[in-house]
Design a protein around this motif. Structure first.
Motif, mmCIF file in Angstrom:
data_model
loop_
_atom_site.group_PDB
_atom_site.id
_atom_site.type_symbol
_atom_site.label_atom_id
_atom_site.label_comp_id
_atom_site.label_asym_id
_atom_site.label_seq_id
_atom_site.Cartn_x
_atom_site.Cartn_y
_atom_site.Cartn_z
ATOM 1 N N TRP A 75 -54.376 28.344 145.594
ATOM 2 C CA TRP A 75 -53.056 27.873 146.054
ATOM 3 C C TRP A 75 -52.889 28.098 147.546
ATOM 4 O O TRP A 75 -52.365 27.236 148.258
ATOM 5 N N THR A 76 -53.334 29.254 148.029
ATOM 6 C CA THR A 76 -53.229 29.560 149.459
ATOM 7 C C THR A 76 -54.033 28.570 150.283
ATOM 8 O O THR A 76 -53.577 28.092 151.325
ATOM 9 N N LEU A 77 -55.229 28.231 149.817
ATOM 10 C CA LEU A 77 -56.067 27.271 150.525
ATOM 11 C C LEU A 77 -55.440 25.873 150.524
ATOM 12 O O LEU A 77 -55.451 25.189 151.558
ATOM 13 N N VAL A 78 -54.898 25.442 149.403
ATOM 14 C CA VAL A 78 -54.265 24.123 149.342
ATOM 15 C C VAL A 78 -53.056 24.079 150.278
ATOM 16 O O VAL A 78 -52.867 23.103 151.008
ATOM 17 N N ASP A 79 -52.247 25.131 150.282
ATOM 18 C CA ASP A 79 -51.089 25.186 151.194
ATOM 19 C C ASP A 79 -51.540 25.086 152.654
ATOM 20 O O ASP A 79 -50.936 24.365 153.448
ATOM 21 N N ALA A 80 -52.597 25.811 152.990
ATOM 22 C CA ALA A 80 -53.108 25.784 154.365
ATOM 23 C C ALA A 80 -53.631 24.399 154.722
ATOM 24 O O ALA A 80 -53.405 23.902 155.837
ATOM 25 N N LEU A 81 -54.319 23.754 153.791
ATOM 26 C CA LEU A 81 -54.836 22.408 154.040
ATOM 27 C C LEU A 81 -53.696 21.413 154.224
ATOM 28 O O LEU A 81 -53.737 20.573 155.125
ATOM 29 N N GLU A 82 -52.666 21.503 153.393
ATOM 30 C CA GLU A 82 -51.520 20.599 153.529
ATOM 31 C C GLU A 82 -50.840 20.783 154.886
ATOM 32 O O GLU A 82 -50.472 19.805 155.540
ATOM 33 N N SER A 83 -50.703 22.019 155.340
ATOM 34 C CA SER A 83 -50.113 22.290 156.662
ATOM 35 C C SER A 83 -50.988 21.723 157.770
ATOM 36 O O SER A 83 -50.490 21.115 158.720
ATOM 37 N N ARG A 84 -52.285 21.925 157.660
ATOM 38 C CA ARG A 84 -53.206 21.380 158.673
ATOM 39 C C ARG A 84 -53.144 19.867 158.686
ATOM 40 O O ARG A 84 -53.161 19.244 159.751
ATOM 41 N N ALA A 85 -53.093 19.246 157.523
ATOM 42 C CA ALA A 85 -53.021 17.788 157.452
ATOM 43 C C ALA A 85 -51.765 17.287 158.168
ATOM 44 O O ALA A 85 -51.841 16.354 158.980
ATOM 45 N N ARG A 86 -50.620 17.899 157.885
ATOM 46 C CA ARG A 86 -49.378 17.491 158.559
ATOM 47 C C ARG A 86 -49.502 17.658 160.074
ATOM 48 O O ARG A 86 -49.089 16.796 160.837
ATOM 49 N N ALA A 87 -50.072 18.772 160.506
ATOM 50 C CA ALA A 87 -50.194 19.057 161.939
ATOM 51 C C ALA A 87 -51.113 18.074 162.655
ATOM 52 O O ALA A 87 -50.983 17.873 163.862
#
Length: 110
Positions: A75-87
Motif C-alpha cells: 500500500w505504501t508503494l502504491v501511494d508513493a507511485l500515485e503521488s509520483r505520477a501526479r507530480a
C-alpha cells in the motif's frame, strides 16, 4: 521503511525480486520504467514501477517479498507511485494483473 527512487545500483535486486515474484522482466533493459524501492534494515523490501505513455502511466511490477507481505509495504508503494505520477503530470494510471486483482480492487482499481 524508507522509500526512494531506484537507481542502477538497485537493478539486480529489483530484477531478482520481480523474477522471484513471477513478474515479467524481459523488457526491463529497453522499457523506460521508473522504480520506487522500499528498503529496511534487511535490504530491499518492496518495489513498484511506473512506465509513462503520453500522460498515462502503467503501474507495474509491484512486488513485496513473502516475508514482508501483510505489513502495508505494498500500500505504501502504491501511494508513493500515485503521488509520483501526479507530480510528473500523469493523469491516469492503468495496470494489468493476473494475480493481484483483489489487492488493487481495494484501492479502487478496476
Amino acid at each position: 521503511m524508507d522509500l526512494r527512487i531506484g537507481g542502477e545500483s538497485d537493478a539486480a535486486r529489483i530484477r531478482t525480486l520481480l523474477v522471484d515474484s513471477g513478474l515479467p522482466v524481459d523488457d526491463l533493459e529497453t522499457a523506460a520504467v521508473d522504480f520506487i524501492v522500499a528498503t529496511d534494515d534487511s535490504g530491499l523490501c518492496g518495489v513498484v514501477g511506473l512506465q509513462a505513455f503520453d500522460g498515462v502511466g502503467l503501474l507495474r511490477s509491484l512486488a513485496v517479498p513473502p516475508g514482508a507481505r501483510g505489513t502495508g509495504t505494498g500500500w505504501t508503494l502504491v501511494d508513493a507511485l500515485e503521488s509520483r505520477a501526479r507530480a510528473t503530470g500523469i493523469s491516469q494510471l492503468v495496470l494489468l494483473t493476473q494475480t493481484a486483482a483483489p489487492f488493487f480492487s481495494k484501492s479502487g482499481y478496476v
